[in-house]
Motif scaffolding. Structure first.
Motif, PDB file in Angstrom:
ATOM      1  N   ARG A 287     -11.186  42.479  22.679  1.00  0.00           N
ATOM      2  CA  ARG A 287     -10.428  42.639  23.679  1.00  0.00           C
ATOM      3  C   ARG A 287      -9.641  41.651  23.922  1.00  0.00           C
ATOM      4  O   ARG A 287      -8.947  42.278  24.712  1.00  0.00           O
ATOM      5  CB  ARG A 287     -12.019  42.311  24.931  1.00  0.00           C
ATOM      6  CG  ARG A 287     -11.418  43.362  26.267  1.00  0.00           C
ATOM      7  CD  ARG A 287     -12.258  43.633  27.034  1.00  0.00           C
ATOM      8  NE  ARG A 287     -12.421  42.506  27.135  1.00  0.00           N
ATOM      9  CZ  ARG A 287     -12.757  42.106  28.160  1.00  0.00           C
ATOM     10  NH1 ARG A 287     -11.762  42.685  29.337  1.00  0.00           N
ATOM     11  NH2 ARG A 287     -12.794  40.646  29.063  1.00  0.00           N
ATOM     12  N   LEU A 288      -9.957  40.524  24.148  1.00  0.00           N
ATOM     13  CA  LEU A 288      -8.684  39.691  25.239  1.00  0.00           C
ATOM     14  C   LEU A 288      -7.600  38.945  24.058  1.00  0.00           C
ATOM     15  O   LEU A 288      -7.098  37.437  23.948  1.00  0.00           O
ATOM     16  CB  LEU A 288      -9.990  38.440  25.353  1.00  0.00           C
ATOM     17  CG  LEU A 288     -10.677  38.734  26.321  1.00  0.00           C
ATOM     18  CD1 LEU A 288     -11.992  37.055  26.039  1.00  0.00           C
ATOM     19  CD2 LEU A 288     -10.888  39.060  27.427  1.00  0.00           C
ATOM     20  N   GLY A 289      -7.692  40.087  23.148  1.00  0.00           N
ATOM     21  CA  GLY A 289      -5.909  39.531  22.320  1.00  0.00           C
ATOM     22  C   GLY A 289      -6.367  38.740  21.440  1.00  0.00           C
ATOM     23  O   GLY A 289      -5.642  37.797  21.358  1.00  0.00           O
ATOM     24  N   GLY A 290      -7.501  38.547  20.686  1.00  0.00           N
ATOM     25  CA  GLY A 290      -7.793  37.544  20.022  1.00  0.00           C
ATOM     26  C   GLY A 290      -8.313  36.437  20.124  1.00  0.00           C
ATOM     27  O   GLY A 290      -8.341  35.106  18.853  1.00  0.00           O
ATOM     28  N   ALA A 291      -8.558  35.791  21.592  1.00  0.00           N
ATOM     29  CA  ALA A 291      -8.389  34.458  22.232  1.00  0.00           C
ATOM     30  C   ALA A 291     -10.324  34.903  23.314  1.00  0.00           C
ATOM     31  O   ALA A 291     -10.738  35.572  23.134  1.00  0.00           O
ATOM     32  CB  ALA A 291      -8.194  34.394  23.222  1.00  0.00           C
ATOM     33  N   LEU A 292     -10.966  33.226  22.187  1.00  0.00           N
ATOM     34  CA  LEU A 292     -12.348  33.026  23.678  1.00  0.00           C
ATOM     35  C   LEU A 292     -11.673  31.712  23.688  1.00  0.00           C
ATOM     36  O   LEU A 292     -11.380  31.113  23.628  1.00  0.00           O
ATOM     37  CB  LEU A 292     -13.487  32.698  22.414  1.00  0.00           C
ATOM     38  CG  LEU A 292     -13.664  34.566  22.189  1.00  0.00           C
ATOM     39  CD1 LEU A 292     -14.946  34.632  20.979  1.00  0.00           C
ATOM     40  CD2 LEU A 292     -14.301  35.191  23.394  1.00  0.00           C
ATOM     41  N   GLY A 293     -11.633  32.005  25.167  1.00  0.00           N
ATOM     42  CA  GLY A 293     -11.077  30.256  25.704  1.00  0.00           C
ATOM     43  C   GLY A 293      -9.096  30.038  25.186  1.00  0.00           C
ATOM     44  O   GLY A 293      -9.047  31.194  25.631  1.00  0.00           O
ATOM     45  N   ASP A 294     -10.035  28.620  24.958  1.00  0.00           N
ATOM     46  CA  ASP A 294      -8.291  28.143  23.962  1.00  0.00           C
ATOM     47  C   ASP A 294      -8.044  28.984  23.368  1.00  0.00           C
ATOM     48  O   ASP A 294      -7.546  27.339  22.244  1.00  0.00           O
ATOM     49  CB  ASP A 294      -8.275  26.789  24.885  1.00  0.00           C
ATOM     50  CG  ASP A 294      -9.482  25.861  24.539  1.00  0.00           C
ATOM     51  OD1 ASP A 294      -9.938  26.446  23.814  1.00  0.00           O
ATOM     52  OD2 ASP A 294      -9.255  24.770  24.587  1.00  0.00           O
ATOM     53  N   ARG A 295      -8.857  28.955  22.678  1.00  0.00           N
ATOM     54  CA  ARG A 295      -9.060  29.198  21.316  1.00  0.00           C
ATOM     55  C   ARG A 295      -8.378  30.141  20.653  1.00  0.00           C
ATOM     56  O   ARG A 295      -9.121  31.283  20.407  1.00  0.00           O
ATOM     57  CB  ARG A 295     -10.393  28.757  19.979  1.00  0.00           C
ATOM     58  CG  ARG A 295     -10.518  27.659  20.370  1.00  0.00           C
ATOM     59  CD  ARG A 295     -12.883  27.594  20.201  1.00  0.00           C
ATOM     60  NE  ARG A 295     -13.517  28.744  20.922  1.00  0.00           N
ATOM     61  CZ  ARG A 295     -14.734  28.810  20.797  1.00  0.00           C
ATOM     62  NH1 ARG A 295     -14.915  28.257  19.086  1.00  0.00           N
ATOM     63  NH2 ARG A 295     -15.568  29.610  21.576  1.00  0.00           N
ATOM     64  N   GLN A 296      -7.574  30.860  19.775  1.00  0.00           N
ATOM     65  CA  GLN A 296      -7.150  31.789  19.542  1.00  0.00           C
ATOM     66  C   GLN A 296      -7.134  31.807  18.375  1.00  0.00           C
ATOM     67  O   GLN A 296      -7.355  30.934  16.777  1.00  0.00           O
ATOM     68  CB  GLN A 296      -5.227  31.923  19.683  1.00  0.00           C
ATOM     69  CG  GLN A 296      -4.415  33.372  19.219  1.00  0.00           C
ATOM     70  CD  GLN A 296      -4.826  34.069  20.413  1.00  0.00           C
ATOM     71  OE1 GLN A 296      -4.481  33.529  21.277  1.00  0.00           O
ATOM     72  NE2 GLN A 296      -4.918  35.237  19.801  1.00  0.00           N
ATOM     73  N   GLU A 300      -2.648  37.193  18.692  1.00  0.00           N
ATOM     74  CA  GLU A 300      -2.505  38.111  19.280  1.00  0.00           C
ATOM     75  C   GLU A 300      -1.640  39.914  18.834  1.00  0.00           C
ATOM     76  O   GLU A 300      -2.303  40.965  19.326  1.00  0.00           O
ATOM     77  CB  GLU A 300      -1.763  37.742  20.615  1.00  0.00           C
ATOM     78  CG  GLU A 300      -2.163  38.215  22.173  1.00  0.00           C
ATOM     79  CD  GLU A 300      -1.386  39.893  21.815  1.00  0.00           C
ATOM     80  OE1 GLU A 300      -1.205  40.122  22.534  1.00  0.00           O
ATOM     81  OE2 GLU A 300       0.186  39.304  21.376  1.00  0.00           O
ATOM     82  N   VAL A 301      -0.727  39.465  17.873  1.00  0.00           N
ATOM     83  CA  VAL A 301      -0.038  40.669  17.606  1.00  0.00           C
ATOM     84  C   VAL A 301      -1.146  41.908  17.098  1.00  0.00           C
ATOM     85  O   VAL A 301      -0.626  42.577  17.137  1.00  0.00           O
ATOM     86  CB  VAL A 301       0.702  40.180  17.086  1.00  0.00           C
ATOM     87  CG1 VAL A 301       1.188  39.466  15.585  1.00  0.00           C
ATOM     88  CG2 VAL A 301       1.732  41.070  16.828  1.00  0.00           C
ATOM     89  N   VAL A 302      -1.781  40.677  16.202  1.00  0.00           N
ATOM     90  CA  VAL A 302      -2.968  41.620  15.313  1.00  0.00           C
ATOM     91  C   VAL A 302      -4.071  42.553  16.431  1.00  0.00           C
ATOM     92  O   VAL A 302      -4.268  43.723  15.703  1.00  0.00           O
ATOM     93  CB  VAL A 302      -3.312  41.257  14.231  1.00  0.00           C
ATOM     94  CG1 VAL A 302      -4.441  41.334  13.637  1.00  0.00           C
ATOM     95  CG2 VAL A 302      -2.408  39.860  13.452  1.00  0.00           C
ATOM     96  N   ALA A 303      -4.882  41.815  17.360  1.00  0.00           N
ATOM     97  CA  ALA A 303      -5.822  42.179  17.765  1.00  0.00           C
ATOM     98  C   ALA A 303      -4.560  43.268  18.733  1.00  0.00           C
ATOM     99  O   ALA A 303      -5.752  44.652  18.804  1.00  0.00           O
ATOM    100  CB  ALA A 303      -6.108  41.206  19.016  1.00  0.00           C
ATOM    101  N   SER A 304      -3.510  43.339  19.531  1.00  0.00           N
ATOM    102  CA  SER A 304      -3.253  44.243  20.225  1.00  0.00           C
ATOM    103  C   SER A 304      -2.908  45.559  19.610  1.00  0.00           C
ATOM    104  O   SER A 304      -2.013  46.042  20.421  1.00  0.00           O
ATOM    105  CB  SER A 304      -2.266  43.567  21.626  1.00  0.00           C
ATOM    106  OG  SER A 304      -0.686  42.985  20.506  1.00  0.00           O
ATOM    107  N   THR A 305      -2.209  45.291  18.335  1.00  0.00           N
ATOM    108  CA  THR A 305      -1.933  46.495  17.748  1.00  0.00           C
ATOM    109  C   THR A 305      -2.661  47.401  16.708  1.00  0.00           C
ATOM    110  O   THR A 305      -1.922  48.345  16.542  1.00  0.00           O
ATOM    111  CB  THR A 305      -0.841  45.944  16.344  1.00  0.00           C
ATOM    112  OG1 THR A 305      -1.111  45.292  16.235  1.00  0.00           O
ATOM    113  CG2 THR A 305       0.395  44.977  17.773  1.00  0.00           C
ATOM    114  N   ILE A 306      -3.744  47.248  16.694  1.00  0.00           N
ATOM    115  CA  ILE A 306      -5.001  48.245  17.221  1.00  0.00           C
ATOM    116  C   ILE A 306      -4.732  49.350  16.675  1.00  0.00           C
ATOM    117  O   ILE A 306      -5.005  50.590  16.156  1.00  0.00           O
ATOM    118  CB  ILE A 306      -6.085  47.439  16.604  1.00  0.00           C
ATOM    119  CG1 ILE A 306      -6.909  46.541  16.164  1.00  0.00           C
ATOM    120  CG2 ILE A 306      -7.641  48.876  16.525  1.00  0.00           C
ATOM    121  CD1 ILE A 306      -8.372  45.419  16.508  1.00  0.00           C
TER     122      ILE A 306
END
Length: 397
Positions: A287-296, A300-306
């Motif tokens: 949900r957070l674009g593939g990140a938790l805190g400062d860890r990617q 992001e492009v994979v998480a946001s294009t589902i």
């Protein structure tokens, strides 16, 4: 409380129609077969902030039941044979509930919801240039030459776009599912069984009955062939790969597990078990674009294009498994994820007995639902997706 049958007497066919047997399988199935852990890593579990104890913000909601009746949350969960419900809104665990003796630290089969997790791994490897969506599977797994899966492209498998039969039999989804379970579990094989004893042997019997990429056909073999592709290009097991790429990086509290076939290959299409809390962490990361805190963790492009990456063609509009013929075919399917096409950009992983990982970025919502719902026309599924959306809009409001 309904009594539990002994593990030694568990028969999958009965588990489809008896809630107690289904629950025995979903909560203890890892004990029936060899398994391999998906290591959580050596780090400290990531926090899962919870609201102060007290009444749930969902207690006063009313939901539609399977027959159109109005249900309270408790009644909805009972109708769905729910084992656990976790609701995370804007990063806070606002509702956490366990039923039928299931506990927070307990593992639960995710069934076909596990397909989506593998789909995410595939999408990451495609993004990194290690895997070509347009390549034929035979490029990576030469032993599948001449089979329905080997001659299809990776992208066809990601969208359930193969047409096949096994060993020349007329294709029947329910019966082929039973035969797949018999491949994994010798105790489910009938007397005199001479069929495949491993997943690879099972895949090798699949013959194409039509061009790939034309028709949506929900079939475990697509996912098992993809898992074999990943093992070939990475040189590691499915369990180790998921641990390295995701599970050890989300701050999971517990190891997850895959059940194994006789060769030690993971049952990637449905043999994955994890706690509900760790699945919530996984969903929150996406949900957070593939990140938790400062860890990617996931690009992001994979998480946001589902959702936004859904192609035209196969998978664009499909009917949800077990939905009645009158249900509108409004779902899409992309990279092994189900997409309801609602106004909130939601998507979900879904398993046969009511397992759901529901993620709605616009509603800031992650829901984990574990259940042991029977599979029978006499016990229709409650409209859980609609209930999840009602929960999300209520919390947003």
């Amino acid at each position: 409380m309904t009594g539990m049958p002994p593990l030694t007497d568990l028969v999958w066919a009965r588990g489809y129609t008896d809630p107690a047997w289904a629950r025995r399988h979903t909560t203890s199935g890892r004990e029936l077969l060899p398994s391999r852990r998906v290591w959580r890593g050596s780090g400290t579990p990531s926090p899962l902030p919870a609201r102060p104890p007290g009444t749930s913000p969902l207690d006063d909601l009313a939901f539609d039941g399977p027959h159109g009746q109005s249900l309270t949350l408790s009644e909805l969960l009972a109708a769905a044979e729910t084992d656990a419900l976790l609701v995370v809104h804007r990063g806070t665990l606002v509702h956490e509930q366990y039923l039928h003796g299931y506990e927070p630290h307990g593992l639960h089969f995710n069934a076909s919801a596990a397909k989506s997790y593998l789909g995410l791994v595939v999408a990451v490897l495609v993004h990194e240039g290690l895997l070509d969506r347009d390549a034929q599977v035979v490029k990576y797994v030469p032993e599948l030459a001449g089979t329905a899966f080997g001659e299809a492209q990776v992208d066809h498998l990601l969208h359930m776009g193969t047409r096949m039969n096994y060993a020349g039999r007329p294709y029947d989804k329910a019966l082929e599912a039973q035969r797949y379970f018999a491949v994994l579990a010798p105790q489910l094989r009938p007397y005199g069984y001479t069929g495949p004893a491993t997943i690879r042997e099972h895949l090798a019997t699949a013959s194409a009955t039509g061009e790939p990429g034309v028709e949506f056909r929900y079939e475990n073999g697509n996912v098992e062939a993809l898992a074999e592709v990943l093992r070939r290009i990475t040189g590691t097991t499915t369990s180790a790969l998921l641990s390295e790429m995701i599970w050890s990086r989300i701050g999971a509290e517990e190891d997850a597990y895959y059940v194994l076939d006789a060769e030690g290959a993971e049952a990637a299409s449905g043999g994955f078990s994890a706690t509900a809390r760790d699945l919530a962490r996984f969903g929150e990361m996406i949900r957070l674009g593939g990140a938790l805190g400062d860890r990617q963790i996931v690009p992001e492009v994979v998480a946001s294009t589902i959702v936004s990456g859904v192609p035209d063609g196969v998978g664009r509009r499909v009917r949800f498994p077990a939905a009645p013929p009158s249900a509108p075919a409004t779902l899409s399917y992309h990279d092994l994820w189900w997409i309801p096409n609602d106004p909130y950009g939601s998507f979900m992983a879904s398993g046969i007995h009511g397992q759901r990982l529901f993620i709605s970025p616009t509603l800031d919502l992650v829901i984990v639902h574990y259940a042991s719902q029977v599979v029978s026309p006499a016990a229709p599924y409650p409209p859980l997706v609609q209930a999840f959306l009602e929960i999300g809009t209520h919390l947003q409001g």
